[in-house]
Design a protein around this motif. Structure first.
Motif, PDB file in Angstrom:
ATOM      1  N   ARG A  58       0.923  -0.833   0.177  1.00 57.46           N
ATOM      2  CA  ARG A  58      -0.184  -0.051  -0.348  1.00 57.46           C
ATOM      3  C   ARG A  58       1.166   1.332   0.155  1.00 57.46           C
ATOM      4  O   ARG A  58       1.844   1.451   0.646  1.00 57.46           O
ATOM      5  N   SER A  59       0.287   1.967  -0.503  1.00 57.99           N
ATOM      6  CA  SER A  59       1.274   4.012  -0.468  1.00 57.99           C
ATOM      7  C   SER A  59       0.321   4.536   0.875  1.00 57.99           C
ATOM      8  O   SER A  59      -1.133   4.731  -0.322  1.00 57.99           O
ATOM      9  N   PRO A  60       0.884   5.785   0.973  1.00 61.60           N
ATOM     10  CA  PRO A  60       0.128   6.995   0.556  1.00 61.60           C
ATOM     11  C   PRO A  60      -0.047   7.752  -0.114  1.00 61.60           C
ATOM     12  O   PRO A  60      -0.995   8.258   0.380  1.00 61.60           O
ATOM     13  N   PHE A  61       0.206   7.724  -1.057  1.00 57.90           N
ATOM     14  CA  PHE A  61       0.140   8.196  -2.243  1.00 57.90           C
ATOM     15  C   PHE A  61      -0.801   7.764  -3.218  1.00 57.90           C
ATOM     16  O   PHE A  61      -0.804   6.568  -3.525  1.00 57.90           O
ATOM     17  N   LYS A  62      -2.085   9.025  -3.495  1.00 60.37           N
ATOM     18  CA  LYS A  62      -3.188   8.266  -4.091  1.00 60.37           C
ATOM     19  C   LYS A  62      -3.613   9.463  -4.878  1.00 60.37           C
ATOM     20  O   LYS A  62      -3.746   9.921  -4.736  1.00 60.37           O
ATOM     21  N   ILE A  63      -4.101   9.016  -6.355  1.00 63.36           N
ATOM     22  CA  ILE A  63      -4.772   9.776  -7.439  1.00 63.36           C
ATOM     23  C   ILE A  63      -6.029  10.512  -7.007  1.00 63.36           C
ATOM     24  O   ILE A  63      -7.143   9.140  -6.324  1.00 63.36           O
ATOM     25  N   PRO A  64      -6.212  11.713  -6.828  1.00 60.21           N
ATOM     26  CA  PRO A  64      -7.568  12.488  -6.068  1.00 60.21           C
ATOM     27  C   PRO A  64      -9.129  11.709  -7.080  1.00 60.21           C
ATOM     28  O   PRO A  64      -8.622  11.649  -8.608  1.00 60.21           O
ATOM     29  N   ALA A  65     -10.102  11.435  -7.336  1.00 57.77           N
ATOM     30  CA  ALA A  65     -10.604  11.196  -7.765  1.00 57.77           C
ATOM     31  C   ALA A  65     -11.695  12.544  -8.565  1.00 57.77           C
ATOM     32  O   ALA A  65     -11.635  12.169  -9.656  1.00 57.77           O
ATOM     33  N   ASN A  66     -11.510  13.223  -8.373  1.00 56.10           N
ATOM     34  CA  ASN A  66     -12.375  14.923  -9.194  1.00 56.10           C
ATOM     35  C   ASN A  66     -10.587  15.439  -9.748  1.00 56.10           C
ATOM     36  O   ASN A  66      -9.702  15.724  -9.407  1.00 56.10           O
ATOM     37  N   LYS A  67     -10.683  15.871 -10.736  1.00 58.87           N
ATOM     38  CA  LYS A  67     -10.091  15.550 -12.454  1.00 58.87           C
ATOM     39  C   LYS A  67      -9.896  16.841 -11.909  1.00 58.87           C
ATOM     40  O   LYS A  67      -8.481  17.576 -13.085  1.00 58.87           O
ATOM     41  N   SER A  68     -10.854  17.722 -11.308  1.00 60.64           N
ATOM     42  CA  SER A  68     -10.188  19.184 -11.352  1.00 60.64           C
ATOM     43  C   SER A  68      -8.999  19.393  -9.901  1.00 60.64           C
ATOM     44  O   SER A  68      -8.274  20.910  -9.440  1.00 60.64           O
ATOM     45  N   SER A  69      -8.723  18.614  -8.922  1.00 57.92           N
ATOM     46  CA  SER A  69      -8.046  18.930  -7.954  1.00 57.92           C
ATOM     47  C   SER A  69      -6.247  18.893  -8.904  1.00 57.92           C
ATOM     48  O   SER A  69      -5.978  18.678  -9.953  1.00 57.92           O
ATOM     49  N   ASN A  70      -6.123  20.537  -8.008  1.00 53.32           N
ATOM     50  CA  ASN A  70      -4.604  19.861  -7.992  1.00 53.32           C
ATOM     51  C   ASN A  70      -3.310  19.203  -7.229  1.00 53.32           C
ATOM     52  O   ASN A  70      -3.450  18.847  -6.279  1.00 53.32           O
ATOM     53  N   LEU A  71      -2.446  18.835  -8.403  1.00 58.14           N
ATOM     54  CA  LEU A  71      -1.617  17.814  -7.538  1.00 58.14           C
ATOM     55  C   LEU A  71       0.057  18.711  -7.442  1.00 58.14           C
ATOM     56  O   LEU A  71       0.225  18.991  -8.454  1.00 58.14           O
ATOM     57  N   LEU A  72       0.926  18.787  -6.696  1.00 55.94           N
ATOM     58  CA  LEU A  72       1.960  19.336  -6.033  1.00 55.94           C
ATOM     59  C   LEU A  72       2.976  18.613  -5.701  1.00 55.94           C
ATOM     60  O   LEU A  72       2.912  17.898  -4.152  1.00 55.94           O
ATOM     61  N   MET A  73       3.446  18.063  -6.266  1.00 56.13           N
ATOM     62  CA  MET A  73       4.388  16.707  -6.085  1.00 56.13           C
ATOM     63  C   MET A  73       5.818  17.181  -6.046  1.00 56.13           C
ATOM     64  O   MET A  73       7.060  18.587  -7.095  1.00 56.13           O
ATOM     65  N   ILE A  74       6.723  16.743  -4.395  1.00 55.63           N
ATOM     66  CA  ILE A  74       7.842  17.386  -4.800  1.00 55.63           C
ATOM     67  C   ILE A  74       8.550  16.365  -4.464  1.00 55.63           C
ATOM     68  O   ILE A  74       8.297  15.372  -3.415  1.00 55.63           O
ATOM     69  N   GLY A  75       9.866  15.804  -4.783  1.00 51.56           N
ATOM     70  CA  GLY A  75      11.120  14.930  -4.744  1.00 51.56           C
ATOM     71  C   GLY A  75      12.315  14.650  -4.895  1.00 51.56           C
ATOM     72  O   GLY A  75      12.344  15.902  -5.657  1.00 51.56           O
TER      73      GLY A  75
END
Length: 288
Positions: free
Chosen positions: A129-146
């Protein structure tokens, strides 16, 4: 008598075959390879952001039969009717320095995988299992840092939302740092022009690389975040934004430092961060 850790791993393991192994970093940089694994087990299924474990046969220290190491899956969910699944992992060849003797030792799993040949069989576990999940709402903003290969699950995210979803209405931002030579790690795929999946209106990647001596990969991350701090703040304060943090623990330190400066104080940033956590809009997967 309780089962050993090795026994539990073996009970949940399956076989995988190395279909390809490609160096995706130049000779002048640390060796990073993209491995494609083929899995014929019809019960094996995974989701974007999950990880697998690799069991490296021994003998190892303390009499362990296997050494277990997890790697994030770097490609999105596979579609189609094929029974055999293929998944990708990114592996950096690692070496560790003994602080007492000063001797350098090869990382067990990373060197095992980097040295493996096409057709070799591996034992893998998971998916986990991962803590990362793509939101169901396609209008969500995704900020990814790594940093470094820690952005592997983000690569899977980017490919999935534009490849399989067709489009993404929210803003997608990827900030990562690495030593020179790792530019566009998220797009490293020789067989596909991933650029065709990205929407220029929503997706941007900020890959501030550093080749400065005596600096770590976090230096590039700090550069890219600092240069775009106000945009990060705007996204973070938007109630429709999800924040994902991956890679080395130093990535979290750098992100927190830049955000403390951007929000005006450590207290202001911690309050904002806690709000994200409480609303399930914050997820992190960090390693030493």
């Amino acid at each position: 008598m309780p089962e050993s850790t090795d026994d539990m791993h073996l009970e949940s393991s399956c076989d995988a075959v190395i279909k390809s192994s490609t160096r995706i970093s130049p000779e002048s940089a640390d060796e990073v390879r993209q491995l494609v694994l083929q899995i014929d087990d019809p019960t094996f299924r995974y989701a974007a952001g999950q990880s697998i474990g690799v069991l490296v046969p021994g003998p190892h220290a303390f009499g362990n039969e296997y050494h277990h190491r997890r790697y994030s899956i770097a490609n999105p969910i596979q579609t189609g009717n094929s029974e055999a699944l293929e998944l990708e992992i990114l592996v950096r060849r690692c070496f560790y320095l003994d602080e007492i003797s000063g001797e350098q030792y090869p990382g067990i799993a990373s060197n095992y995988l980097c040295d493996a040949k096409i057709g070799d069989k591996l034992k893998i576990t998971g998916p986990f299992r991962s803590p990362f999940k793509i939101p169901a709402n396609k209008s969500s903003n995704l900020l990814m840092i790594g940093t470094g290969t820690g952005i592997a699950p983000f690569r899977a995210f980017v490919r999935q939302i534009y490849d399989q979803h067709g489009s993404w209405d929210g803003q997608v931002r990827l900030f990562y740092g690495d030593n020179g030579g790792m530019n566009l790690l998220y797009m490293n795929d020789e067989k596909k022009d991933l650029g065709q999946y990205y929407d220029d209106e929503t997706f941007k990647a900020f890959s501030a690389l550093t080749d400065r001596p005596m600096t770590g990969v976090e230096s590039g991350l700090q550069d890219s975040l600092t240069d775009n701090a106000e945009e990060c703040k705007k996204l973070i304060t938007d109630p429709n934004t999800y924040v994902f943090l991956g890679g080395q623990e130093k990535a979290a330190e750098v992100f927190n430092k830049v955000m403390e400066e951007t929000f005006g104080s450590a207290d202001a940033w911690n309050q904002q961060k806690q709000s994200l956590i409480e609303k399930d809009r914050w997820a992190e997967l960090l390693y030493h």
